[in-house]
Design a protein around this motif. Structure first.
Motif, PDB file in Angstrom:
ATOM      1  N   PRO A 122      -3.821   2.410   4.397  1.00 42.99           N
ATOM      2  CA  PRO A 122      -3.475   2.093   5.637  1.00 42.99           C
ATOM      3  C   PRO A 122      -2.219   1.377   5.711  1.00 42.99           C
ATOM      4  CG  PRO A 122      -5.226   1.294   5.447  1.00 42.99           C
ATOM      5  CD  PRO A 122      -5.167   1.890   4.415  1.00 42.99           C
ATOM      6  N   ILE A 123      -1.195   1.667   6.774  1.00 39.58           N
ATOM      7  CA  ILE A 123      -0.245   0.814   6.671  1.00 39.58           C
ATOM      8  C   ILE A 123      -0.269   0.085   8.229  1.00 39.58           C
ATOM      9  CG2 ILE A 123       2.480   1.161   7.173  1.00 39.58           C
ATOM     10  CD1 ILE A 123       2.407   3.645   5.801  1.00 39.58           C
ATOM     11  N   GLU A 124      -0.144  -1.171   8.038  1.00 40.34           N
ATOM     12  CA  GLU A 124      -0.395  -2.073   9.234  1.00 40.34           C
ATOM     13  C   GLU A 124       0.914  -2.021  10.002  1.00 40.34           C
ATOM     14  OE1 GLU A 124      -2.552  -3.537  12.030  1.00 40.34           O
ATOM     15  OE2 GLU A 124      -3.362  -2.955  10.378  1.00 40.34           O
ATOM     16  N   PRO A 125       1.286  -1.443  11.108  1.00 45.37           N
ATOM     17  CA  PRO A 125       2.244  -1.491  11.600  1.00 45.37           C
ATOM     18  C   PRO A 125       2.945  -3.117  12.002  1.00 45.37           C
ATOM     19  CG  PRO A 125       1.143   0.006  12.804  1.00 45.37           C
ATOM     20  CD  PRO A 125       0.347  -0.741  12.039  1.00 45.37           C
ATOM     21  N   ILE A 126       4.172  -3.301  11.845  1.00 42.70           N
ATOM     22  CA  ILE A 126       4.726  -4.621  12.276  1.00 42.70           C
ATOM     23  C   ILE A 126       4.916  -4.758  13.616  1.00 42.70           C
ATOM     24  CG2 ILE A 126       7.160  -3.928  11.915  1.00 42.70           C
ATOM     25  CD1 ILE A 126       7.834  -6.547  10.778  1.00 42.70           C
ATOM     26  N   ARG A 127       4.766  -6.031  14.205  1.00 40.96           N
ATOM     27  CA  ARG A 127       4.901  -6.348  15.536  1.00 40.96           C
ATOM     28  C   ARG A 127       5.595  -7.461  15.955  1.00 40.96           C
ATOM     29  NH1 ARG A 127       4.119  -1.481  15.850  1.00 40.96           N
ATOM     30  NH2 ARG A 127       2.280  -0.580  16.740  1.00 40.96           N
ATOM     31  N   SER A 128       6.629  -7.465  16.683  1.00 40.19           N
ATOM     32  CA  SER A 128       7.565  -8.807  17.240  1.00 40.19           C
ATOM     33  C   SER A 128       6.700  -9.422  18.228  1.00 40.19           C
ATOM     34  CB  SER A 128       8.739  -8.426  17.608  1.00 40.19           C
ATOM     35  OG  SER A 128       8.872  -7.700  18.630  1.00 40.19           O
ATOM     36  N   GLY A 157       3.091   6.872  -3.965  1.00 40.41           N
ATOM     37  CA  GLY A 157       4.168   7.863  -4.725  1.00 40.41           C
ATOM     38  C   GLY A 157       5.599   7.724  -4.161  1.00 40.41           C
ATOM     39  N   ALA A 158       5.824   7.311  -2.876  1.00 38.91           N
ATOM     40  CA  ALA A 158       7.077   7.086  -2.135  1.00 38.91           C
ATOM     41  C   ALA A 158       7.715   5.849  -2.912  1.00 38.91           C
ATOM     42  CB  ALA A 158       6.995   7.174  -0.618  1.00 38.91           C
ATOM     43  N   HIS A 159       6.722   4.850  -3.067  1.00 38.38           N
ATOM     44  CA  HIS A 159       7.264   3.469  -3.494  1.00 38.38           C
ATOM     45  C   HIS A 159       7.761   3.580  -4.655  1.00 38.38           C
ATOM     46  CE1 HIS A 159       6.580  -0.489  -5.501  1.00 38.38           C
ATOM     47  NE2 HIS A 159       6.873  -1.033  -4.243  1.00 38.38           N
ATOM     48  N   ALA A 160       6.959   4.352  -5.688  1.00 38.07           N
ATOM     49  CA  ALA A 160       7.402   4.457  -7.060  1.00 38.07           C
ATOM     50  C   ALA A 160       8.705   5.616  -7.325  1.00 38.07           C
ATOM     51  CB  ALA A 160       6.429   5.339  -7.940  1.00 38.07           C
ATOM     52  N   LEU A 161       8.982   6.480  -6.479  1.00 39.90           N
ATOM     53  CA  LEU A 161      10.122   7.314  -6.678  1.00 39.90           C
ATOM     54  C   LEU A 161      11.172   6.453  -6.055  1.00 39.90           C
ATOM     55  CD1 LEU A 161       8.236  10.760  -5.753  1.00 39.90           C
ATOM     56  CD2 LEU A 161       9.346  10.311  -7.780  1.00 39.90           C
ATOM     57  N   THR A 193       3.108  15.662  -4.850  1.00 38.25           N
ATOM     58  CA  THR A 193       3.476  14.324  -5.373  1.00 38.25           C
ATOM     59  C   THR A 193       2.862  14.065  -6.696  1.00 38.25           C
ATOM     60  OG1 THR A 193       3.254  13.405  -3.246  1.00 38.25           O
ATOM     61  CG2 THR A 193       2.766  11.870  -5.099  1.00 38.25           C
ATOM     62  N   PRO A 194       1.826  14.739  -7.020  1.00 36.74           N
ATOM     63  CA  PRO A 194       1.143  14.536  -8.636  1.00 36.74           C
ATOM     64  C   PRO A 194       2.117  15.026  -9.488  1.00 36.74           C
ATOM     65  CG  PRO A 194      -0.675  15.405  -7.480  1.00 36.74           C
ATOM     66  CD  PRO A 194       0.448  15.383  -6.547  1.00 36.74           C
ATOM     67  N   ARG A 209      -8.136   2.087  -8.391  1.00 41.97           N
ATOM     68  CA  ARG A 209      -7.570   2.026  -7.197  1.00 41.97           C
ATOM     69  C   ARG A 209      -6.277   2.493  -6.684  1.00 41.97           C
ATOM     70  NH1 ARG A 209      -5.552  -1.824  -3.249  1.00 41.97           N
ATOM     71  NH2 ARG A 209      -4.962  -3.164  -4.705  1.00 41.97           N
ATOM     72  N   ARG A 210      -5.128   1.945  -7.681  1.00 38.34           N
ATOM     73  CA  ARG A 210      -3.897   2.299  -7.559  1.00 38.34           C
ATOM     74  C   ARG A 210      -3.589   3.833  -8.015  1.00 38.34           C
ATOM     75  NH1 ARG A 210      -1.449  -0.831  -4.063  1.00 38.34           N
ATOM     76  NH2 ARG A 210      -1.222  -2.974  -4.733  1.00 38.34           N
ATOM     77  N   LEU A 211      -4.077   4.541  -8.804  1.00 36.08           N
ATOM     78  CA  LEU A 211      -4.314   5.723  -9.096  1.00 36.08           C
ATOM     79  C   LEU A 211      -4.735   6.576  -8.045  1.00 36.08           C
ATOM     80  CD1 LEU A 211      -5.243   5.991 -12.944  1.00 36.08           C
ATOM     81  CD2 LEU A 211      -2.925   6.466 -12.111  1.00 36.08           C
ATOM     82  N   ASP A 212      -5.755   6.318  -7.367  1.00 30.89           N
ATOM     83  CA  ASP A 212      -6.566   7.018  -6.183  1.00 30.89           C
ATOM     84  C   ASP A 212      -5.482   6.806  -5.034  1.00 30.89           C
ATOM     85  OD1 ASP A 212      -8.594   7.775  -7.725  1.00 30.89           O
ATOM     86  OD2 ASP A 212      -9.960   6.242  -7.139  1.00 30.89           O
ATOM     87  N   GLN A 213      -5.096   5.854  -4.716  1.00 32.37           N
ATOM     88  CA  GLN A 213      -3.893   5.565  -3.683  1.00 32.37           C
ATOM     89  C   GLN A 213      -2.898   6.452  -4.007  1.00 32.37           C
ATOM     90  OE1 GLN A 213      -3.349   1.397  -3.600  1.00 32.37           O
ATOM     91  NE2 GLN A 213      -4.959   1.144  -2.281  1.00 32.37           N
ATOM     92  N   LEU A 214      -2.288   6.588  -5.357  1.00 29.41           N
ATOM     93  CA  LEU A 214      -1.011   7.524  -5.443  1.00 29.41           C
ATOM     94  C   LEU A 214      -1.325   8.586  -5.410  1.00 29.41           C
ATOM     95  CD1 LEU A 214       1.813   7.456  -7.184  1.00 29.41           C
ATOM     96  CD2 LEU A 214       0.541   7.659  -9.355  1.00 29.41           C
ATOM     97  N   TYR A 215      -2.446   9.275  -5.734  1.00 30.53           N
ATOM     98  CA  TYR A 215      -2.693  10.784  -5.681  1.00 30.53           C
ATOM     99  C   TYR A 215      -3.127  11.000  -4.292  1.00 30.53           C
ATOM    100  CZ  TYR A 215      -1.529  11.342 -10.643  1.00 30.53           C
ATOM    101  OH  TYR A 215      -1.007  11.428 -11.701  1.00 30.53           O
ATOM    102  N   GLY A 216      -3.505  10.008  -3.574  1.00 33.03           N
ATOM    103  CA  GLY A 216      -4.007  10.471  -2.186  1.00 33.03           C
ATOM    104  C   GLY A 216      -5.369  10.686  -1.918  1.00 33.03           C
TER     105      GLY A 216
END
Length: 505
Positions: free
Chosen positions: A234-240, A151-155, A171-172, A222-229
């Motif tokens: 999961p977001i894999e955090p970046i690491r330096s 949702g955030a990505h699209a908006l 969000t919906p 899959r994308r619809l289910d992710q969009l609507y929660g």
């Protein structure tokens, strides 16, 4: 429920090229495009504002773009440099906003800010702060926050607004009219959906899923289910490479608060040992909680100055362990030193007497981790009032500067001067009355003018600028600090409008 922020950088490639043009080979007046190629095919991968206004757009053949505009500046695309720039920005965002931040290629950053927005003053202030800080770096950005990554990505990419804040659970409603292309589907699936007449996400979500899955596969569902929660993403955090991280995985999930506290204490010991080997103290530490349902929760603590004390860091985390929601269980805990600095050694001046050392850093740490922003005001060498102060860390070293003023200053300076209506005899007489915020006040006493000149060495436009300040007192005894823009004679020195700038105690 997670709260996900998507930062969209639409002109990242163009702005990176402009910033790295140290030799000044590119003209700021001429339009600039980035050209990608594959074999003999060349097309526009990015275009600046002037090029877009001339009718050039992404995916246009490069030869056609040259035909449309003469003098078009063309630079070969460098995907590696763009990716490296995006990674640097993501690592910076990791230290500033949230423990869970990741690259959202090719032109975005995504982060889970659940539980972290209060450190920025709330979601609205956090998003506006992100925009302002990216603009200060010369980068164009659009930001959205919603309950899901999709949702955030699209908006962020479809909305024309700079910031979009979607209330929790809504969000919906916000995404139903967005085009199907914003679902992060492969181009061939989007083309097929458009052929079938689907234009918006709402139309797609209202259609039975079985025929779509039979024709296009499971990706749409899959994308619809992710969009609507309905499905976690999961977001894999970046690491330096230089970030210090310690972790503990569990054969059996844990969930009891006392068990979590026990293992957090052990992780703090391991982290402090790793920091000590490098002579570092931690400034910002993240506790990442990996749950069995493939979701994560993060807790961030910060310290006013580099810290390496096991007991103190353990206390900071134990005070916030109650915020952890184990759900069906925790399978892994990770402790990450996101920001670390050299740990300064302190030496006692004398061993003959007991010296009482007052350190307010622990108090600042406790208050700061509750979401309160603590800072100190320090003088700046400037005659312009709003430039004569700056915020610094509460434990920052003294600058050695002081305010040397011959005229009184108000205890409260407004964020920006407010326009007032004044009756006064020009050029040097004080006002007879002022009207501020709809209330007329008769001036009983006044002192001034104090003339302040513009700082022409910082801005050419201030070469002739003048302000005349007065301290005025009304019938009720309230005292105000007001000024006239200009010297009262020459319009080149200012507009001769009056402003209220401060209030005395």
């Amino acid at each position: 429920m997670p709260r996900v922020v998507s930062i969209y950088l639409p002109d990242l490639a163009i702005e990176r090229i402009r910033r790295t043009d140290g030799a000044g080979e590119l003209s700021a007046e001429r339009p600039l495009v980035v050209v990608a190629k594959s074999g003999s095919k060349r097309w526009i991968a990015a275009a600046d504002r002037k090029a877009r206004e001339a009718g050039i757009h992404v995916n246009m053949p490069a030869a056609k773009a040259q035909a449309i505009m003469q003098g078009l500046q063309m630079v070969e695309a460098d995907a590696r440099a763009d990716a490296a720039a995006l990674e640097r920005l993501t690592l910076w965002a990791l230290t500033q906003y949230s423990p869970i931040v990741a690259v959202d290629p090719p032109d975005g950053i995504v982060m889970d800010t659940e539980g972290a927005d209060h450190l920025q003053g709330g979601e609205d202030l956090m998003l506006s702060g992100i925009i302002n800080r990216f603009h200060a770096r010369g980068l164009t950005a659009r930001v959205a926050i919603a309950d899901s990554w999709g949702g955030a990505h699209a908006l962020a990419r479809v909305s024309k607004r700079v910031t979009v804040v979607v209330p929790r659970g809504e969000t919906p409603r916000f995404v139903e009219r967005l085009p199907v292309a914003s679902l992060r589907l492969p181009p061939e699936i989007v083309a097929g959906l458009r052929t079938l007449g689907f234009q918006t996400i709402g139309e797609l979500s209202a259609t039975p899923r079985a025929p779509l899955t039979l024709r296009f596969g499971p990706e749409i569902g899959r994308r619809l289910d992710q969009l609507y929660g309905r499905m976690p993403e999961p977001i894999e955090p970046i690491r330096s490479m230089d970030i210090i991280e310690v972790s503990r995985a569990f054969a059996e999930p844990i969930g009891a608060p006392e068990t979590i506290a026990k293992y957090v204490s052990r992780l703090v010991v391991k982290l402090c040992e790793a920091l000590e080997k490098k002579g570092l103290g931690v400034r910002r530490t993240d506790l990442i909680v990996h749950k069995v349902d493939n979701t994560m929760q993060a807790i961030r603590t910060g310290t006013a100055k580099p810290a390496g004390d096991v007991a103190w860091l353990t206390k900071l985390f134990k005070d916030r362990i109650e915020k952890i929601e184990p759900g069906f269980g925790i399978e892994k805990l990770a402790l990450v030193a996101v920001m670390s600095e050299p740990l300064a050694e302190t030496q006692r001046v004398s061993s003959l007497i007991e010296e009482e050392v007052v350190d307010i850093a622990p108090l600042i740490d406790v208050i700061g981790n509750r979401g309160q922003r603590i800072y100190r005001i320090t003088p700046v060498a400037s005659d312009v009032p709003e430039r004569s102060v700056q915020r610094v860390s509460a434990v920052a070293a003294e600058t050695g500067m002081s305010w040397t003023l011959h005229w009184p200053r108000p205890v409260r300076l407004l964020t920006r001067p407010e326009l007032i209506e004044v009756i006064a005899l020009l050029p040097d007489h004080p006002p007879v009355s002022i009207t501020w915020r709809g209330k007329r006040r008769r001036v009983k006493r006044a002192d001034g003018p104090e003339r302040i000149f513009g700082e022409w060495w910082t801005r050419d436009a201030e070469f002739d600028a003048v302000r005349d300040y007065f301290v005025v007192e009304d019938d009720s005894g309230e005292r105000f600090w007001i000024f006239r823009s200009g010297d009262g004679v020459d319009t080149a020195t200012g507009s001769h409008k009056w402003y209220l700038h401060g209030i005395f105690a």
